[in-house]
Write a protein that holds these residues in place. Structure first.
Motif, PDB file in Angstrom:
ATOM      1  N   GLU A 106       0.816  -1.203   0.000  1.00  0.00           N
ATOM      2  CA  GLU A 106       0.000   0.000   0.000  1.00  0.00           C
ATOM      3  C   GLU A 106       0.858   1.264   0.000  1.00  0.00           C
ATOM      4  O   GLU A 106       0.509   2.265  -0.635  1.00  0.00           O
ATOM      5  N   ALA A 107       1.988   1.215   0.703  1.00  0.00           N
ATOM      6  CA  ALA A 107       2.896   2.361   0.690  1.00  0.00           C
ATOM      7  C   ALA A 107       3.443   2.594  -0.720  1.00  0.00           C
ATOM      8  O   ALA A 107       3.530   3.743  -1.188  1.00  0.00           O
ATOM      9  N   ASP A 108       3.790   1.521  -1.393  1.00  0.00           N
ATOM     10  CA  ASP A 108       4.291   1.636  -2.770  1.00  0.00           C
ATOM     11  C   ASP A 108       3.222   2.225  -3.690  1.00  0.00           C
ATOM     12  O   ASP A 108       3.530   3.012  -4.593  1.00  0.00           O
ATOM     13  N   SER A 109       1.970   1.852  -3.423  1.00  0.00           N
ATOM     14  CA  SER A 109       0.872   2.359  -4.254  1.00  0.00           C
ATOM     15  C   SER A 109       0.708   3.864  -4.083  1.00  0.00           C
ATOM     16  O   SER A 109       0.423   4.584  -5.049  1.00  0.00           O
ATOM     17  N   ILE A 110       0.898   4.333  -2.872  1.00  0.00           N
ATOM     18  CA  ILE A 110       0.800   5.773  -2.626  1.00  0.00           C
ATOM     19  C   ILE A 110       1.963   6.507  -3.293  1.00  0.00           C
ATOM     20  O   ILE A 110       1.776   7.539  -3.954  1.00  0.00           O
ATOM     21  N   LEU A 111       3.164   5.984  -3.131  1.00  0.00           N
ATOM     22  CA  LEU A 111       4.336   6.637  -3.726  1.00  0.00           C
ATOM     23  C   LEU A 111       4.244   6.666  -5.248  1.00  0.00           C
ATOM     24  O   LEU A 111       4.760   7.601  -5.886  1.00  0.00           O
ATOM     25  N   ALA A 112       3.572   5.680  -5.831  1.00  0.00           N
ATOM     26  CA  ALA A 112       3.418   5.644  -7.284  1.00  0.00           C
ATOM     27  C   ALA A 112       2.523   6.772  -7.787  1.00  0.00           C
ATOM     28  O   ALA A 112       2.502   7.068  -8.989  1.00  0.00           O
ATOM     29  N   LEU A 113       1.794   7.410  -6.890  1.00  0.00           N
ATOM     30  CA  LEU A 113       0.925   8.528  -7.282  1.00  0.00           C
ATOM     31  C   LEU A 113       1.700   9.820  -7.500  1.00  0.00           C
ATOM     32  O   LEU A 113       1.181  10.765  -8.102  1.00  0.00           O
ATOM     33  N   ARG A 114       2.924   9.882  -7.019  1.00  0.00           N
ATOM     34  CA  ARG A 114       3.674  11.146  -7.055  1.00  0.00           C
ATOM     35  C   ARG A 114       3.782  11.740  -8.460  1.00  0.00           C
ATOM     36  O   ARG A 114       3.563  12.949  -8.639  1.00  0.00           O
ATOM     37  N   PRO A 115       4.105  10.946  -9.493  1.00  0.00           N
ATOM     38  CA  PRO A 115       4.186  11.542 -10.834  1.00  0.00           C
ATOM     39  C   PRO A 115       2.834  12.025 -11.365  1.00  0.00           C
ATOM     40  O   PRO A 115       2.781  12.754 -12.354  1.00  0.00           O
ATOM     41  N   ARG A 116       1.760  11.614 -10.723  1.00  0.00           N
ATOM     42  CA  ARG A 116       0.426  11.990 -11.199  1.00  0.00           C
ATOM     43  C   ARG A 116      -0.073  13.298 -10.576  1.00  0.00           C
ATOM     44  O   ARG A 116      -1.207  13.700 -10.789  1.00  0.00           O
ATOM     45  N   ILE A 117       0.758  13.904  -9.759  1.00  0.00           N
ATOM     46  CA  ILE A 117       0.450  15.259  -9.284  1.00  0.00           C
ATOM     47  C   ILE A 117       0.898  16.200 -10.395  1.00  0.00           C
ATOM     48  O   ILE A 117       1.978  16.779 -10.376  1.00  0.00           O
ATOM     49  N   ASP A 118       0.037  16.298 -11.403  1.00  0.00           N
ATOM     50  CA  ASP A 118       0.384  16.989 -12.647  1.00  0.00           C
ATOM     51  C   ASP A 118      -0.654  18.069 -12.956  1.00  0.00           C
ATOM     52  O   ASP A 118      -1.363  18.549 -12.061  1.00  0.00           O
TER      53      ASP A 118
END
Length: 343
Positions: free
Chosen positions: A30-42
């Motif tokens: 779940e932590a990895d899933s959250i971190l994967a959102l970082r590039p989507r703060i666009d």
């Protein structure tokens, strides 16, 4: 008798170390899933925030099942931090709850698949009335994504459950993205602690941020006053009758000279024994007692008391606190603070 294939089977063979390893794997996934959102703060994310910020109406969040539960949390977070918001159940929307939505509102629709029937059926209504639609989806090529004004990708590589189908990582990602939107709006609106307190007057945090010394302090006839030449026995009577654990020692002009506390009496007994009661208040008082402005938060008063292991603070009339010689307006006692639920 017909066999119930949905009956849960009990299995007690899991070893403790296996349970620990499984739980850690869930947290990591779940932590990895959250971190994967970082590039989507666009740009899409920024556009969504701006649409909500510019809206003259409310933010309406909708979602079905587990996504609906996350939607309720997102709506609650927005509403409590300066963005008027509420949750609408998509299945109830078509049975009259659409009446709660106006043209000025913004819709945040949450669906991992982007194909949730109950939400898809609402799209014609959103289109007809020109309601701004923001979608949080796990499939950016879905029907909901294509219909939205702004699409935010919340897809995850895998769910954290061993079956790979139970909403776990996907709901965590949705909640995290909702928090990201809410927190950016908090900063964008300049939302402060006092604003939060105004929206949470019944919570302990609200009380800590709203209640001031002047709202809690004891004043007027309830204050215990003695003169410098008052005998200690009479001072004890005054302390006991007013039940604040101290007496204010003031001169003829009512200016504060010091205080006599329960602690002063105990220390006096140790030093002088029975001779204590032949002395006057001036000989035992504590000069320069700690003071606080009536405009300070009661929570700050409590912090000062805890720091210095005392139970009361003097509230002077003068705006410049801390100087002996001020006239006294009140006393704030720790018990009165705690009664207000300020902890």
């Amino acid at each position: 008798m017909r066999e119930n294939h949905c009956e849960l089977k009990k299995d007690t063979r899991m070893l403790p170390e296996e349970a620990v390893a499984t739980a850690i794997d869930v947290l990591q996934t779940e932590a990895d899933s959250i971190l994967a959102l970082r590039p989507r703060i666009d740009k899409n994310f920024l556009d969504a925030v701006q649409i909500i910020y510019d809206s003259k109406g409310k933010t309406v969040v909708t979602g079905m099942g587990k996504s609906g539960l996350i939607g309720k949390k997102i709506a609650a977070t927005l509403a409590s931090t300066g963005t008027p918001a509420f949750f609408v159940h998509p299945a109830e929307a078509g049975h009259g709850d659409l009446g709660m939505i106006t043209r000025d509102d913004v819709i945040i629709a949450i669906s991992n698949s982007g194909e949730t029937d109950e939400i898809i059926q609402l799209i014609p209504f959103f289109k007809r009335f020109g309601v701004s639609l923001i979608s949080l989806v796990g499939n950016i090529n879905s029907t909901l994504a294509r219909a939205a004004m702004v699409v935010i990708d919340i897809s995850v590589e895998k769910e954290a459950c061993p079956l790979g189908i139970v909403p776990t990582s996907s709901t965590t990602a949705a909640a995290a993205m909702g928090d990201a939107i809410a927190v950016v709006l908090i900063k964008k609106r300049g939302f402060k602690q006092d604003d939060f307190a105004c929206l949470h007057p019944d919570g302990s945090l609200g009380r800590r941020l709203l209640i001031r010394v002047k709202d809690v302090m004891v004043t007027g006839d309830a204050l215990p006053f003695v003169r410098p030449d008052t005998k200690l026995m009479d001072a004890v009577i005054e302390i006991s009758s007013k039940r604040l654990g101290l007496a204010l020692v003031t001169g003829r002009d009512k200016r504060l000279l010091g205080i006599v506390t329960d602690g002063d009496l105990r220390r006096g007994l140790l030093a002088w024994g029975q001779q204590l009661y032949s002395k006057d208040a001036a000989s035992i008082m504590t000069a320069n007692p700690r003071t606080i402005s009536e405009e300070e938060l009661a929570a700050k008063a409590l912090s000062i008391m805890e720091k210095h292991s005392i139970t009361s603070l003097i509230v002077p009339e003068a705006s410049n606190t801390g100087d002996t010689g001020d006239t006294v307006k009140g006393i704030i006692h720790i018990h009165d603070i705690l009664k207000k639920g300020i902890v």
